[in-house]
Design a protein around this motif. Structure first.
Motif, PDB file in Angstrom:
ATOM      1  N   PHE A  69       0.832  -1.192   0.000  1.00  0.00           N
ATOM      2  CA  PHE A  69       0.000   0.000   0.000  1.00  0.00           C
ATOM      3  C   PHE A  69       0.873   1.252   0.000  1.00  0.00           C
ATOM      4  CE2 PHE A  69      -3.414   2.815   1.144  1.00  0.00           C
ATOM      5  CZ  PHE A  69      -2.896   3.688   2.083  1.00  0.00           C
TER       6      PHE A  69
ATOM      7  N   VAL B 131     -13.737  -0.456   4.514  1.00  0.00           N
ATOM      8  CA  VAL B 131     -12.999  -1.660   4.122  1.00  0.00           C
ATOM      9  C   VAL B 131     -13.926  -2.733   3.558  1.00  0.00           C
ATOM     10  CG1 VAL B 131     -11.159  -1.264   5.774  1.00  0.00           C
ATOM     11  CG2 VAL B 131     -13.159  -2.581   6.468  1.00  0.00           C
ATOM     12  N   TYR B 132     -15.212  -2.521   3.626  1.00  0.00           N
ATOM     13  CA  TYR B 132     -16.153  -3.507   3.077  1.00  0.00           C
ATOM     14  C   TYR B 132     -16.489  -3.233   1.624  1.00  0.00           C
ATOM     15  CZ  TYR B 132     -16.566  -4.696   7.942  1.00  0.00           C
ATOM     16  OH  TYR B 132     -16.274  -5.053   9.222  1.00  0.00           O
TER      17      TYR B 132
ATOM     18  N   ASN C 272       5.892 -10.889   8.090  1.00  0.00           N
ATOM     19  CA  ASN C 272       4.798 -10.262   7.379  1.00  0.00           C
ATOM     20  C   ASN C 272       3.494 -10.442   8.145  1.00  0.00           C
ATOM     21  OD1 ASN C 272       6.462  -9.471   5.292  1.00  0.00           O
ATOM     22  ND2 ASN C 272       6.119 -11.340   4.131  1.00  0.00           N
TER      23      ASN C 272
ATOM     24  N   SER D 146     -10.765  -6.405   9.182  1.00  0.00           N
ATOM     25  CA  SER D 146     -12.157  -6.101   8.877  1.00  0.00           C
ATOM     26  C   SER D 146     -12.657  -6.984   7.746  1.00  0.00           C
ATOM     27  CB  SER D 146     -12.298  -4.634   8.484  1.00  0.00           C
ATOM     28  OG  SER D 146     -11.844  -3.794   9.524  1.00  0.00           O
ATOM     29  N   ALA D 147     -11.793  -7.309   6.824  1.00  0.00           N
ATOM     30  CA  ALA D 147     -12.174  -8.171   5.711  1.00  0.00           C
ATOM     31  C   ALA D 147     -10.930  -8.784   5.103  1.00  0.00           C
ATOM     32  CB  ALA D 147     -12.951  -7.386   4.643  1.00  0.00           C
TER      33      ALA D 147
ATOM     34  N   LEU E  86      -7.162 -12.193  -4.403  1.00  0.00           N
ATOM     35  CA  LEU E  86      -6.950 -11.549  -5.691  1.00  0.00           C
ATOM     36  C   LEU E  86      -6.247 -12.526  -6.622  1.00  0.00           C
ATOM     37  CD1 LEU E  86      -5.413  -8.225  -4.282  1.00  0.00           C
ATOM     38  CD2 LEU E  86      -7.823  -8.654  -4.783  1.00  0.00           C
TER      39      LEU E  86
ATOM     40  N   SER F 170     -10.111  -8.954  -8.449  1.00  0.00           N
ATOM     41  CA  SER F 170     -10.596  -9.322  -7.124  1.00  0.00           C
ATOM     42  C   SER F 170     -11.519 -10.526  -7.251  1.00  0.00           C
ATOM     43  CB  SER F 170     -11.344  -8.136  -6.500  1.00  0.00           C
ATOM     44  OG  SER F 170     -11.878  -8.488  -5.251  1.00  0.00           O
TER      45      SER F 170
ATOM     46  N   MET G   7     -14.207 -11.131  -1.430  1.00  0.00           N
ATOM     47  CA  MET G   7     -14.015 -10.355  -0.222  1.00  0.00           C
ATOM     48  C   MET G   7     -14.900 -10.999   0.832  1.00  0.00           C
ATOM     49  SD  MET G   7     -14.643  -6.296   0.459  1.00  0.00           S
ATOM     50  CE  MET G   7     -16.417  -6.397   0.215  1.00  0.00           C
TER      51      MET G   7
ATOM     52  N   ILE H 252      -3.279 -13.968  -4.609  1.00  0.00           N
ATOM     53  CA  ILE H 252      -2.799 -13.099  -3.542  1.00  0.00           C
ATOM     54  C   ILE H 252      -3.878 -12.943  -2.479  1.00  0.00           C
ATOM     55  CG2 ILE H 252      -1.959 -10.780  -2.987  1.00  0.00           C
ATOM     56  CD1 ILE H 252      -1.126 -10.555  -5.971  1.00  0.00           C
TER      57      ILE H 252
ATOM     58  N   SER I 290      -7.767  -6.319   5.045  1.00  0.00           N
ATOM     59  CA  SER I 290      -8.036  -4.924   5.392  1.00  0.00           C
ATOM     60  C   SER I 290      -7.914  -4.807   6.899  1.00  0.00           C
ATOM     61  CB  SER I 290      -9.454  -4.535   4.973  1.00  0.00           C
ATOM     62  OG  SER I 290      -9.692  -4.843   3.641  1.00  0.00           O
TER      63      SER I 290
ATOM     64  N   GLY J 117      -8.665   1.421   9.006  1.00  0.00           N
ATOM     65  CA  GLY J 117      -8.707   2.380   7.911  1.00  0.00           C
ATOM     66  C   GLY J 117      -8.928   1.660   6.609  1.00  0.00           C
ATOM     67  N   ASN J 118      -8.225   2.068   5.611  1.00  0.00           N
ATOM     68  CA  ASN J 118      -8.405   1.455   4.308  1.00  0.00           C
ATOM     69  C   ASN J 118      -7.146   0.785   3.801  1.00  0.00           C
ATOM     70  OD1 ASN J 118     -11.201   2.286   3.138  1.00  0.00           O
ATOM     71  ND2 ASN J 118     -10.432   4.016   4.313  1.00  0.00           N
ATOM     72  N   GLN J 119      -6.207   0.570   4.695  1.00  0.00           N
ATOM     73  CA  GLN J 119      -4.951   0.007   4.244  1.00  0.00           C
ATOM     74  C   GLN J 119      -5.063  -1.510   4.107  1.00  0.00           C
ATOM     75  OE1 GLN J 119      -0.354  -0.109   5.751  1.00  0.00           O
ATOM     76  NE2 GLN J 119      -1.529   1.702   6.081  1.00  0.00           N
ATOM     77  N   PHE J 120      -4.499  -2.008   3.040  1.00  0.00           N
ATOM     78  CA  PHE J 120      -4.419  -3.440   2.811  1.00  0.00           C
ATOM     79  C   PHE J 120      -3.031  -3.936   3.170  1.00  0.00           C
ATOM     80  CE2 PHE J 120      -7.713  -4.824  -0.561  1.00  0.00           C
ATOM     81  CZ  PHE J 120      -8.708  -4.149   0.092  1.00  0.00           C
TER      82      PHE J 120
ATOM     83  N   PHE K 193      -0.771  -7.265   2.087  1.00  0.00           N
ATOM     84  CA  PHE K 193      -0.795  -8.307   1.079  1.00  0.00           C
ATOM     85  C   PHE K 193       0.162  -9.436   1.418  1.00  0.00           C
ATOM     86  CE2 PHE K 193      -3.196  -6.112  -2.211  1.00  0.00           C
ATOM     87  CZ  PHE K 193      -3.034  -4.789  -1.872  1.00  0.00           C
ATOM     88  N   GLY K 194      -0.247 -10.662   1.095  1.00  0.00           N
ATOM     89  CA  GLY K 194       0.691 -11.756   1.084  1.00  0.00           C
ATOM     90  C   GLY K 194       1.561 -11.670  -0.162  1.00  0.00           C
TER      91      GLY K 194
END
Lengths: 115, 108
Positions: free
Chosen positions: A45, A100-101, B2, B30-31, B35, B45, B48, B86, B90, B93-96, B98-99
């Motif tokens: 990110f 996030v949803y 990680n 959150s989720a 991918l 995607s 989710m 992948i 989440s 916030g909105n940051q992901f 990733f593996g």
């Protein structure tokens, strides 16, 4: 309904030049995310923007990198004075809402090569 | 370490085999997202999910929140399933996060 568009798809720059990467979100989406994928590494990110606002830039390098998402036009990721280590694939994604949803839809990416 | 770990890193299967890719995470989420990245580099995607199980065609994704683990299953695998899968979570916030991905090759 076009998906997320990024241009250019491939960009070659020499060290010290500037790189500008553009991302047009899906129609109706006002949330944009930028990610970087270094060679042989996973996605990371970089920044999350809404129209005219940077919401979260915790993943952005402190220097040379900036992002904007103006009221009109695409989101721009700008890299000044590029170095070889900036060579990577840069992906943007957009979402309808900001939680996030909300599913993110990815663009095809811009592959930056720094010579 | 990680925040998101995937296994295996590489997987080769014969066409028709049942495939499982695993994802473990260490942060509260959150989720969770699965991918698919094709050789050309584009990312799609697939799922989710924040609980339970989802199915789309030959793809099934499950998540166990208590164990912080998710699996992606592909039934009756096909060469066109060859891609990098992948796992992303989440967090706040909105940051992901990733593996690093699982590279799948399905041989005809």
């Amino acid at each position: 309904n076009a998906g997320v568009m990024q241009n250019p798809r491939h960009l070659v720059r020499r060290r010290g030049q500037e790189a500008r990467l553009r991302c047009s979100p899906m129609k109706g989406h006002s949330h944009v995310y930028w990610y970087r994928q270094l060679p042989e590494e996973g996605l990371k990110f970089m920044v999350y923007l809404q129209k005219e606002n940077i919401i979260d830039e915790s993943g952005m390098p402190k220097e040379r990198f900036s992002a904007e998402f103006p009221k009109e036009g695409p989101s721009i990721l700008r890299i000044q004075q590029v170095v070889r280590g900036d060579s990577a694939a840069y992906f943007c994604a957009s979402s309808l809402g900001g939680t996030v949803y909300n599913e993110q839809f990815f663009g095809p990416g811009t592959r930056l090569t720094v010579l | 370490k990680n925040e998101v770990e995937q296994s295996p890193q590489n997987l080769t299967a014969q066409e028709g085999e049942f495939i499982t890719i695993n994802c473990s995470y260490s942060v509260g989420i959150s989720a969770l997202h699965w991918l698919q990245q094709h050789p050309g580099g584009g990312i799609v995607s697939l799922f989710m999910l924040s609980s339970g199980k989802k199915k789309h065609g030959r793809l099934i994704a499950t998540i166990n929140i208590q164990e912080k683990h998710s699996s992606l299953h592909i039934t009756a695998s096909h060469p066109r399933d060859s891609a990098v899968y992948i796992c992303a979570v989440s967090h706040t916030g909105n940051q992901f996060y990733f593996g690093t991905g699982t590279s799948l090759t399905v041989i005809p």
